[in-house]
Design an enzyme around this catalytic site. Sequence first.
Site, short mmCIF file in Angstrom:
data_model
loop_
_atom_site.label_atom_id
_atom_site.label_comp_id
_atom_site.label_asym_id
_atom_site.label_seq_id
_atom_site.Cartn_x
_atom_site.Cartn_y
_atom_site.Cartn_z
N GLY A 10 0.92 -2.88 7.11
CA GLY A 10 1.65 -4.13 6.99
C GLY A 10 1.99 -4.45 5.55
O GLY A 10 1.30 -4.01 4.63
N ARG A 73 3.19 2.89 12.05
CA ARG A 73 3.11 3.73 13.25
C ARG A 73 2.92 5.20 12.91
O ARG A 73 2.29 5.94 13.67
CB ARG A 73 4.37 3.57 14.08
CG ARG A 73 4.29 2.27 14.84
CD ARG A 73 5.60 1.87 15.45
NE ARG A 73 5.48 0.50 15.90
CZ ARG A 73 5.36 0.13 17.16
NH1 ARG A 73 5.37 1.00 18.11
NH2 ARG A 73 5.24 -1.14 17.47
N ASP A 128 -5.79 -10.47 3.97
CA ASP A 128 -6.97 -11.03 4.64
C ASP A 128 -8.20 -11.14 3.73
O ASP A 128 -9.16 -11.82 4.09
CB ASP A 128 -7.35 -10.19 5.86
CG ASP A 128 -6.23 -10.12 6.89
OD1 ASP A 128 -5.28 -10.91 6.79
OD2 ASP A 128 -6.30 -9.26 7.78
N ARG A 172 -7.39 -11.71 11.00
CA ARG A 172 -8.15 -10.90 11.97
C ARG A 172 -9.56 -11.45 12.15
O ARG A 172 -9.72 -12.60 12.46
CB ARG A 172 -8.22 -9.44 11.52
CG ARG A 172 -6.88 -8.79 11.56
CD ARG A 172 -7.01 -7.33 11.25
NE ARG A 172 -5.73 -6.85 10.80
CZ ARG A 172 -5.22 -5.69 11.15
NH1 ARG A 172 -5.90 -4.87 11.90
NH2 ARG A 172 -4.03 -5.35 10.73
#
Length: 350
Positions: A10, A73, A128, A172
């Site tokens: 990301g 991916r 995060d 998350r």
Amino acid sequence: MRIGVLTGGGDCPGLNAVIRAVTKSLIRQCRAEVIGIEDGYAGLMEGRRRPLDWASVSGILFNGGTILGTSNRANPLASEETAERAVAQARAWGLDALVAIGGDGTMSIAHGLMQRGLATVGVPKTIDNDIEACERSFGFDTAVATVTEALERVQTTGQSHGRVMIVETMGRYAGWIALEAGMAGAADIILLPEIDYDPERVLEICREREKRQRYTVICIGEGAKPVGGTWTIERRVEASGGADPIRLGGVAHRLREWLEPRLDSEVRATVLGHVQRGGSPTPFDRVLATQYGNQAAQLVQQRRFGHMVTLTQGRMGSIEIERVAGRQRRVPLDHPLLNAARQIGVSLGD
Ligand code: F6P
């Protein structure tokens, strides 16, 4: 020396600052030729690259996203054939080393490619702030600023309507964003993945505030869950070298559905989502990301391959990727900010 650079997983504010610092540092210090690999490991497997010179990385410090593009991916470790293809491509380009900037999945792949003979250095990234051996990750400060602004904005609309306003953050299984932004944005209740919340307690606080202040602001991390609840999360195991990215979200709506019938006030939920990842990095993140990038260039020159950049006690360092890959740094239950929150009357839902 010829060095490849890619961004995987990301995006995150500060990626361009890292690309810029790695490139400038390598060009200045050892006249390296730097090659940008497009769209992460997809570009490595498909042979897509572009030169990174002084001019191409000038003026990108302020920009969000990544000039190289990214992909979460593409996984060269999906099979031996793809792994060999990636390593062969790096050899065909004459790369002496690869700097891989990305999250857990990107680090695990870098480690796998290292084991197959490609010298790699990792630069960890995430908004995060949950990377082991990194006390502050770049992108986090920007995400906190974005969430804080959102909380400020819902304060005034919540106040006007006398509503309960729930704002859901990313993170998350780590509550760093919710905790810091919740404090900075004056949330009345902060719900974190690390502390299972009691819905009855949340209801009680909203009812008390209905009588006195008319409105309540709740900041909830996307991984937060009620006591005894399970993570009702859609798991999306991507091709990401053993990492297990999780599609979270929706906890604010679930809490709204539970609270609203039990309260006189209306309840509204806002899921901030990817606005937390986009846009220009804060000055703090620009400086931090520049340090991460420069440190990666130092690791390349010191030939500390298989290592990832770290930040401990304010100092840049490194650690073997295999020692940290897959390990997350969650908010410890004795964190001083949790105590401060409780002491000033912010509820953590317990
Ligand atoms: O790890 C960063 C993060 O932003 C998480 O907080 C979030 O759950 C996830 O990425 C979302 O990723 P994507 O939607 O890009 O798969």
